[in-house]
Write a protein that holds these residues in place. Structure first.
Motif, PDB file in Angstrom:
ATOM      1  N   ILE A 181      26.829  -1.940 -11.461  1.00 22.09           N
ATOM      2  CA  ILE A 181      25.904  -2.140 -10.502  1.00 22.09           C
ATOM      3  C   ILE A 181      25.158  -3.242 -10.304  1.00 22.09           C
ATOM      4  O   ILE A 181      24.922  -4.172 -11.160  1.00 22.09           O
ATOM      5  CB  ILE A 181      24.726  -1.082 -10.605  1.00 22.09           C
ATOM      6  N   ASP A 182      25.209  -4.192  -9.097  1.00 21.57           N
ATOM      7  CA  ASP A 182      24.851  -5.294  -8.742  1.00 21.57           C
ATOM      8  C   ASP A 182      23.403  -5.577  -8.955  1.00 21.57           C
ATOM      9  O   ASP A 182      22.435  -4.609  -9.168  1.00 21.57           O
ATOM     10  CB  ASP A 182      25.492  -5.950  -7.446  1.00 21.57           C
ATOM     11  N   GLU A 183      22.883  -6.664  -8.728  1.00 23.91           N
ATOM     12  CA  GLU A 183      21.660  -7.117  -8.805  1.00 23.91           C
ATOM     13  C   GLU A 183      20.648  -6.472  -7.895  1.00 23.91           C
ATOM     14  O   GLU A 183      19.611  -6.477  -8.141  1.00 23.91           O
ATOM     15  CB  GLU A 183      21.354  -8.756  -8.862  1.00 23.91           C
ATOM     16  N   ASN A 184      21.179  -5.800  -6.776  1.00 23.06           N
ATOM     17  CA  ASN A 184      20.403  -5.264  -5.900  1.00 23.06           C
ATOM     18  C   ASN A 184      20.645  -3.808  -5.834  1.00 23.06           C
ATOM     19  O   ASN A 184      19.938  -3.242  -4.951  1.00 23.06           O
ATOM     20  CB  ASN A 184      20.804  -5.646  -4.454  1.00 23.06           C
ATOM     21  N   GLY A 185      21.108  -3.300  -6.945  1.00 22.31           N
ATOM     22  CA  GLY A 185      21.230  -1.747  -7.091  1.00 22.31           C
ATOM     23  C   GLY A 185      22.387  -1.091  -6.623  1.00 22.31           C
ATOM     24  O   GLY A 185      22.375   0.062  -6.390  1.00 22.31           O
ATOM     25  N   ARG A 186      23.364  -1.997  -5.893  1.00 24.46           N
ATOM     26  CA  ARG A 186      24.340  -1.308  -5.304  1.00 24.46           C
ATOM     27  C   ARG A 186      25.665  -1.223  -6.150  1.00 24.46           C
ATOM     28  O   ARG A 186      25.761  -2.240  -6.944  1.00 24.46           O
ATOM     29  CB  ARG A 186      24.735  -2.358  -4.153  1.00 24.46           C
ATOM     30  N   GLN A 187      26.345  -0.070  -6.263  1.00 22.53           N
ATOM     31  CA  GLN A 187      27.408   0.294  -7.188  1.00 22.53           C
ATOM     32  C   GLN A 187      28.690  -0.467  -6.667  1.00 22.53           C
ATOM     33  O   GLN A 187      28.948  -0.131  -5.343  1.00 22.53           O
ATOM     34  CB  GLN A 187      27.667   1.685  -7.419  1.00 22.53           C
ATOM     35  N   LEU A 188      29.089  -1.390  -7.266  1.00 19.77           N
ATOM     36  CA  LEU A 188      30.279  -2.078  -6.621  1.00 19.77           C
ATOM     37  C   LEU A 188      31.642  -1.410  -6.653  1.00 19.77           C
ATOM     38  O   LEU A 188      31.795  -0.413  -7.691  1.00 19.77           O
ATOM     39  CB  LEU A 188      30.385  -3.526  -7.401  1.00 19.77           C
ATOM     40  N   THR A 189      32.651  -1.584  -5.929  1.00 22.43           N
ATOM     41  CA  THR A 189      33.991  -1.315  -5.909  1.00 22.43           C
ATOM     42  C   THR A 189      34.947  -2.502  -5.749  1.00 22.43           C
ATOM     43  O   THR A 189      34.448  -3.597  -5.598  1.00 22.43           O
ATOM     44  CB  THR A 189      34.289  -0.255  -4.410  1.00 22.43           C
ATOM     45  N   LYS A 190      36.280  -2.292  -5.782  1.00 27.00           N
ATOM     46  CA  LYS A 190      37.380  -3.398  -5.832  1.00 27.00           C
ATOM     47  C   LYS A 190      37.116  -4.262  -4.687  1.00 27.00           C
ATOM     48  O   LYS A 190      37.208  -5.660  -4.679  1.00 27.00           O
ATOM     49  CB  LYS A 190      38.531  -2.739  -5.939  1.00 27.00           C
ATOM     50  N   GLY A 191      36.717  -3.755  -3.426  1.00 33.32           N
ATOM     51  CA  GLY A 191      36.534  -4.497  -2.223  1.00 33.32           C
ATOM     52  C   GLY A 191      35.373  -5.476  -2.248  1.00 33.32           C
ATOM     53  O   GLY A 191      35.447  -6.212  -1.462  1.00 33.32           O
TER      54      GLY A 191
END
Length: 334
Positions: A181-191
């Motif tokens: 999960i990035d610094e903005n609270g978004r769960q990251l994917t490969k893309g």
């Protein structure tokens, strides 16, 4: 004007720094826990050496959380204390050119456990082929006795929805490794990531992120390796299309890379599993604690059949109870 120019240049240098911060270094701590296979506690440190441009990583590699019972019917290796000592760049420089990952350790987790590349010894996808050989914390020991992770170490940090992940470890090129999960609270994917599983965040800082998709922890290095003791043997650069290491997933194969182990003693074909469930975020720490206790069927020991020793029968019963309760309540915990 001169003071203003110096201030601007200094500010730019600070903002461009990709070194581990003091707060990040402070996270490299082994929690008080006696590992049951060895009777030992983990040790870990990140210190400044005589060379001010380098950091020294040291650890005994003993995990600070629950582990499976090793050796067992699927893995003949024992967990043993290691004498890890690695040097990394204190201020890593990002390079557009990448370098491949060696076999064995590619970085160190905050608890001093080694982080491995995503491959088995025969270049199979470890997150698929060895998933049922990992214990409840997604780790296992290799032939040298070093306990390690190929995928997200589930017992280090809970993945809480919309909450930025903390640092999970550091790569040997000096760049930090964070959760999904990035610094903005978004769960990251490969893309969202580059070929090495990294990205430059909104503050202009480069980080690697562990995700549920291959290559999981990292796919390559974007920085320089300065420690000549770190292996440069890049045996695998992409997963083989057909994995025969485990007899084509029929339970008749050989020894796993990084300590995968022997094939299961039971005759039925081994199931290919997904790491997706391991990355399901939870709404708060309470629901995370329930998910952490729950052990899915593939991690539960097979009793008289010899199983992988990843969980005890009592945990298996608890898993069954939690599963039943979850279905009755219609919860999203499982």
């Amino acid at each position: 004007m001169k003071f203003y120019t110096v201030f601007v240049i200094s500010s730019l240098l600070v903002s461009q720094s990709w070194s581990l911060t003091e707060d990040e270094i402070a996270q490299f701590v082994s929690r008080p826990y006696v590992e049951h296979n060895t009777g030992l506690q983990g040790t870990v440190s990140v210190t400044y050496g005589n060379d001010p441009t380098k950091l020294i990583l040291q650890a005994n590699g003993i995990p600070d959380h629950d582990t499976g019972t090793f050796p067992n019917a699927d893995n003949p290796n024992s967990i043993t204390a290691q004498t890890y000592r690695w040097r990394i760049n204190r201020n890593p420089a990002y390079s557009e050119a990448t370098s491949c990952l060696p076999m064995g350790p590619i970085g160190m987790a905050v608890n001093g456990v080694a982080l491995y590349n995503p491959y088995t010894i025969t270049c199979c996808d470890a997150g698929v082929e060895e998933l049922d050989l990992f214990d409840m914390c997604t780790g296992h020991p290799g032939p040298s006795g070093g306990y390690h992770y190929h995928i997200y170490p589930t017992c280090l940090e809970d993945i809480i929805c919309n909450t930025p992940s903390s640092i999970i470890g550091v790569a040997f090129d000096g760049f930090p490794i964070y959760g999904p999960i990035d610094e903005n609270g978004r769960q990251l994917t490969k893309g969202d990531l580059d070929e090495c599983n990294g990205r430059t965040d909104s503050n202009g800082r480069y980080k690697y992120h562990i995700i549920s998709e291959f290559p999981y922890i990292m796919g390559c290095y974007h920085g320089q390796i300065v420690d000549t003791s770190i292996s440069s043997n890049c045996q695998c650069t992409e997963p083989v299309e057909v994995c025969t290491e485990f007899g084509g997933n029929t339970g008749t194969g050989g020894t796993g890379g990084g300590g995968g182990g022997r094939p299961p003693p039971h005759p039925q074909a081994r199931k290919k599993r997904s790491t997706t469930r391991l990355f399901q975020c939870c709404t708060d720490e309470t629901s995370c604690s329930v998910m952490r206790i729950f052990v899915p069927e593939e991690f539960v020991s097979h009793g008289d059949e010899g199983g992988n020793g990843a969980a005890t029968n009592s945990i298996s019963m608890l898993a069954l109870i939690l599963s039943t309760v979850s279905i009755m309540l219609g919860s999203n915990l499982l």
